[in-house]
Design an enzyme around this catalytic site. Sequence first.
Site, mmCIF file in Angstrom:
data_model
loop_
_atom_site.group_PDB
_atom_site.id
_atom_site.type_symbol
_atom_site.label_atom_id
_atom_site.label_comp_id
_atom_site.label_asym_id
_atom_site.label_seq_id
_atom_site.Cartn_x
_atom_site.Cartn_y
_atom_site.Cartn_z
ATOM 1 N N LYS A 19 0.758 -1.378 -0.096
ATOM 2 C CA LYS A 19 -0.149 -0.190 -0.066
ATOM 3 C C LYS A 19 0.900 1.233 -0.094
ATOM 4 O O LYS A 19 0.586 2.249 -0.775
ATOM 5 C CB LYS A 19 -0.843 0.181 1.222
ATOM 6 C CG LYS A 19 -2.040 -0.908 1.133
ATOM 7 C CD LYS A 19 -2.611 -1.184 2.486
ATOM 8 C CE LYS A 19 -3.445 -2.527 2.467
ATOM 9 N NZ LYS A 19 -4.092 -2.802 3.909
ATOM 10 N N GLN B 91 -4.853 -1.485 9.635
ATOM 11 C CA GLN B 91 -4.473 -2.717 9.149
ATOM 12 C C GLN B 91 -5.264 -3.861 9.902
ATOM 13 O O GLN B 91 -4.871 -3.827 11.211
ATOM 14 C CB GLN B 91 -3.114 -2.916 8.940
ATOM 15 C CG GLN B 91 -2.849 -4.391 8.129
ATOM 16 C CD GLN B 91 -3.251 -4.196 6.876
ATOM 17 O OE1 GLN B 91 -3.476 -3.362 6.032
ATOM 18 N NE2 GLN B 91 -3.555 -5.675 6.552
ATOM 19 N N ASP C 100 -11.708 2.278 3.614
ATOM 20 C CA ASP C 100 -12.054 0.553 3.543
ATOM 21 C C ASP C 100 -13.471 0.445 3.325
ATOM 22 O O ASP C 100 -13.904 -0.813 3.217
ATOM 23 C CB ASP C 100 -11.556 0.044 4.711
ATOM 24 C CG ASP C 100 -10.099 -0.936 4.566
ATOM 25 O OD1 ASP C 100 -10.018 -1.177 3.416
ATOM 26 O OD2 ASP C 100 -9.423 -0.638 5.720
HETATM 27 N N1 GUN Z 1 -6.602 -6.807 6.127
HETATM 28 C C1 GUN Z 1 -6.493 -7.644 5.117
HETATM 29 N N2 GUN Z 1 -7.472 -6.958 4.368
HETATM 30 C C2 GUN Z 1 -7.673 -5.832 4.724
HETATM 31 C C3 GUN Z 1 -8.194 -4.713 4.245
HETATM 32 O O1 GUN Z 1 -8.946 -4.746 3.144
HETATM 33 N N3 GUN Z 1 -8.309 -3.848 5.080
HETATM 34 C C4 GUN Z 1 -7.886 -3.656 6.041
HETATM 35 N N4 GUN Z 1 -7.943 -2.581 6.605
HETATM 36 N N5 GUN Z 1 -7.128 -4.401 6.753
HETATM 37 C C5 GUN Z 1 -7.017 -5.794 6.004
#
Ligand code: GUN
Length: 307
Positions: free
Chosen positions: A67, A111, A134
Amino acid sequence: MSLFASLPQSDFPLADWVDGKKLMGKKLAEAVRAHIRAETQAHSLQPGLAVIWVGDDAASQVYVGGKEKAATELGYKSLVIRLPATATQEQIVAKIHEFNHAPDIHGILVQLPLPQHLNEREILQAIIAEKDADGFHFVNQGRLLAGAETVLSCTPAGIVLMLRELEKNVGELNFAGKHAVVVGRSNIVGKPMAQLLLSILNMTVTMCHSKTQALDSYVAAADVLVSATGVRGIVNTNKIKAGAIVIDVGMHRIDGKLTGDLDLQPVIERAAYYTPVPGGVGPMTIAMLLYNTFRNARALSAARHLA
Ligand code: GUN
């Protein structure tokens, strides 16, 4: 505006990202990022993304790194705040409040998974809806359910974008009224996925999960099958209907090699199209995170001009 407007409104020619039966999300994600770059420049914006990463989950390391790299490459302001596994609820919420007020931050992502002692729901809801990257804020989830434009959960958004482009460009494909089967009912993937297949592609949707009886019969009836179980081998790919479209959201490391939820050989033989792992769904998730952050930046900037 309707839910459809939550996705990038551009054309992404199949020649750039479909390789035979393979839906190369990695390639489509490149095209989506180019679209975002053009849009941020057209709007003279510098979106800012803050990622809060608590603890040392091994998979999270890969995601957070990906990311950060993608955001920086697009010229975003990118912050990663790393907190120890012992961080308290109050420390994390205080960090979120700080970013809620920071004018140069437009997307905040915590996360997942979080360490066990933390209240995940309370932490995710501390992010204001306007900076939700998200689609996890209750207001944004409600808007999804109501069919209103919103911030979409990144993985389902990436998948529905792939399917939308496929339908636009493959003459004989028409998803309306066809049967989609989603295996897995998580808040991150399964539930929003089902909603998007229903609302954007007008599909008839069945949700299956760990308690579903006779899963094989649903797998055999799926025109579009999305496996988001997080467990390998639950879906018997020998049962897949010939000509189905098969989407694998899983990510597992086996003997050092990345693989999805699904046993691939029957998929390759039976499916009309399928997503490989790696290089299928994963890169689209990151592209949609960047898109969500851009959309937030655009909306916040418009609100500031009106104020
Ligand atoms: N951990 C695994 N996939 C995701 C996601 O799409 N968003 C977040 N915040 N954490 C994750």
